[in-house]
Design a protein around this motif. Sequence first.
Motif, PDB file in Angstrom:
ATOM      1  N   ALA A  26       1.637 -23.139 -43.197  1.00 26.91           N
ATOM      2  CA  ALA A  26       0.611 -22.703 -42.536  1.00 26.91           C
ATOM      3  C   ALA A  26      -0.220 -21.414 -43.984  1.00 26.91           C
ATOM      4  N   GLU A  27      -1.529 -21.350 -43.403  1.00 28.00           N
ATOM      5  CA  GLU A  27      -2.326 -20.834 -44.393  1.00 28.00           C
ATOM      6  C   GLU A  27      -1.997 -19.241 -43.833  1.00 28.00           C
ATOM      7  N   GLN A  28      -1.462 -18.195 -44.953  1.00 26.95           N
ATOM      8  CA  GLN A  28      -1.461 -17.068 -44.847  1.00 26.95           C
ATOM      9  C   GLN A  28      -2.252 -16.542 -44.663  1.00 26.95           C
ATOM     10  N   THR A  29      -2.374 -15.637 -43.010  1.00 24.41           N
ATOM     11  CA  THR A  29      -3.097 -14.342 -42.851  1.00 24.41           C
ATOM     12  C   THR A  29      -2.958 -13.241 -43.252  1.00 24.41           C
ATOM     13  N   ILE A  30      -3.963 -11.996 -43.815  1.00 28.13           N
ATOM     14  CA  ILE A  30      -3.024 -11.220 -43.345  1.00 28.13           C
ATOM     15  C   ILE A  30      -4.279 -11.282 -42.504  1.00 28.13           C
ATOM     16  N   THR A  31      -3.818  -9.328 -41.614  1.00 22.76           N
ATOM     17  CA  THR A  31      -4.620  -9.241 -40.767  1.00 22.76           C
ATOM     18  C   THR A  31      -4.238  -7.736 -40.606  1.00 22.76           C
ATOM     19  N   TYR A  32      -5.280  -6.811 -40.980  1.00 29.60           N
ATOM     20  CA  TYR A  32      -5.388  -5.143 -41.199  1.00 29.60           C
ATOM     21  C   TYR A  32      -5.247  -4.714 -39.613  1.00 29.60           C
ATOM     22  N   ASP A  33      -4.254  -3.391 -39.466  1.00 33.74           N
ATOM     23  CA  ASP A  33      -5.047  -2.124 -38.434  1.00 33.74           C
ATOM     24  C   ASP A  33      -6.010  -1.765 -38.549  1.00 33.74           C
ATOM     25  N   PRO A  34      -6.726  -2.077 -37.006  1.00 39.10           N
ATOM     26  CA  PRO A  34      -8.496  -2.274 -37.264  1.00 39.10           C
ATOM     27  C   PRO A  34      -8.531  -0.579 -37.234  1.00 39.10           C
ATOM     28  N   VAL A  35      -7.032   0.093 -36.443  1.00 40.64           N
ATOM     29  CA  VAL A  35      -7.451   2.109 -36.810  1.00 40.64           C
ATOM     30  C   VAL A  35      -6.977   2.220 -37.592  1.00 40.64           C
ATOM     31  N   MET A  36      -6.004   2.815 -38.604  1.00 45.95           N
ATOM     32  CA  MET A  36      -5.382   3.716 -39.100  1.00 45.95           C
ATOM     33  C   MET A  36      -5.721   5.589 -39.371  1.00 45.95           C
ATOM     34  N   ARG A  37      -4.984   6.257 -38.369  1.00 42.32           N
ATOM     35  CA  ARG A  37      -4.409   7.246 -37.926  1.00 42.32           C
ATOM     36  C   ARG A  37      -3.717   8.380 -38.643  1.00 42.32           C
ATOM     37  N   PHE A  38      -4.338   8.867 -39.072  1.00 42.05           N
ATOM     38  CA  PHE A  38      -3.244  10.198 -39.995  1.00 42.05           C
ATOM     39  C   PHE A  38      -3.438  11.833 -39.196  1.00 42.05           C
ATOM     40  N   LEU A  56      -9.625   6.374 -39.274  1.00 43.08           N
ATOM     41  CA  LEU A  56     -10.313   5.685 -40.210  1.00 43.08           C
ATOM     42  C   LEU A  56      -9.826   3.418 -39.593  1.00 43.08           C
ATOM     43  N   TYR A  57     -11.883   3.507 -39.278  1.00 43.57           N
ATOM     44  CA  TYR A  57     -11.617   2.335 -38.544  1.00 43.57           C
ATOM     45  C   TYR A  57     -11.620   0.726 -39.790  1.00 43.57           C
ATOM     46  N   GLN A  58     -11.308  -0.396 -39.823  1.00 49.17           N
ATOM     47  CA  GLN A  58     -11.436  -1.398 -40.334  1.00 49.17           C
ATOM     48  C   GLN A  58     -11.873  -2.513 -39.766  1.00 49.17           C
ATOM     49  N   ASP A  59     -12.200  -4.045 -40.907  1.00 45.80           N
ATOM     50  CA  ASP A  59     -12.372  -4.785 -39.693  1.00 45.80           C
ATOM     51  C   ASP A  59     -10.626  -5.665 -40.499  1.00 45.80           C
ATOM     52  N   ILE A  60     -10.532  -5.994 -39.443  1.00 52.55           N
ATOM     53  CA  ILE A  60      -9.489  -6.334 -38.959  1.00 52.55           C
ATOM     54  C   ILE A  60      -9.237  -7.816 -39.896  1.00 52.55           C
ATOM     55  N   GLN A  61     -10.146  -8.438 -40.373  1.00 56.75           N
ATOM     56  CA  GLN A  61      -9.457  -9.723 -41.098  1.00 56.75           C
ATOM     57  C   GLN A  61      -9.549  -8.930 -42.237  1.00 56.75           C
ATOM     58  N   THR A  62     -10.543  -9.102 -42.957  1.00 57.65           N
ATOM     59  CA  THR A  62     -11.157  -8.402 -43.839  1.00 57.65           C
ATOM     60  C   THR A  62     -10.241  -7.063 -44.442  1.00 57.65           C
ATOM     61  N   GLY A  63     -10.204  -5.896 -44.420  1.00 61.48           N
ATOM     62  CA  GLY A  63     -10.174  -4.964 -44.050  1.00 61.48           C
ATOM     63  C   GLY A  63     -10.510  -4.045 -44.996  1.00 61.48           C
ATOM     64  N   GLU A  64     -12.327  -4.420 -44.786  1.00 57.80           N
ATOM     65  CA  GLU A  64     -13.285  -3.711 -44.824  1.00 57.80           C
ATOM     66  C   GLU A  64     -13.188  -2.415 -44.111  1.00 57.80           C
ATOM     67  N   PRO A  65     -13.970  -0.911 -44.754  1.00 56.32           N
ATOM     68  CA  PRO A  65     -13.833   0.236 -43.923  1.00 56.32           C
ATOM     69  C   PRO A  65     -15.089  -0.026 -43.430  1.00 56.32           C
ATOM     70  N   LYS A  66     -14.902   0.390 -41.718  1.00 61.23           N
ATOM     71  CA  LYS A  66     -15.838   0.033 -40.789  1.00 61.23           C
ATOM     72  C   LYS A  66     -16.672   1.632 -40.427  1.00 61.23           C
ATOM     73  N   GLY A  67     -15.807   2.321 -41.064  1.00 61.90           N
ATOM     74  CA  GLY A  67     -16.134   3.889 -40.708  1.00 61.90           C
ATOM     75  C   GLY A  67     -14.940   5.382 -40.464  1.00 61.90           C
TER      76      GLY A  67
END
Length: 148
Positions: A26-38, A56-67
């Motif tokens: 199985a291909e290993q896919t990394i998912t990111y939290d859509p929101v990191m809260r501090f 901090l909002y981020q893309d769940i597939q790529t981890g790219e910042p979204k604002g």
Amino acid sequence: MNARFITAIAACVLFLSGCAGHDKPAEQTITYDPVMRFKGTLACSDCTAIGADLSLYQDIQTGEPKGYVLNETHVDAPGGNFTSTSWGEWSKDLQPQPPVYRLVVKSSTVRTTERAFELKGDVLSPLEDHDSEHAHELRRMAPLAPVK
């Protein structure tokens, strides 16, 4: 003809068994939290402290910042407590260790245009606080509600 028929069936069975799919790992896919809260406190020059809540909002597939959204409550400020909200873009510098998170303000009542935080484990600390005698930090929390 009977022997040819049996040979043909045997050849088909062998061919089909060779075509049987082998399970790929199985291909290993990394998912990111859509929101990191501090959440925590920050230094304040004209009040007791600033209670901060950063998402901090981020893309769940790529981890790219979204604002991001940062709510800051100024405690014991002249004129009383007040809350300000800023939002904009964020980025993560991986080269310095520990990583540095940079917030670029797009709209805010805050005067600064960029803020930087250092991440150590689950704690964000403002870079400008390094020389301060009081430690100010934001600890990682669970998001308030699931993001869809």
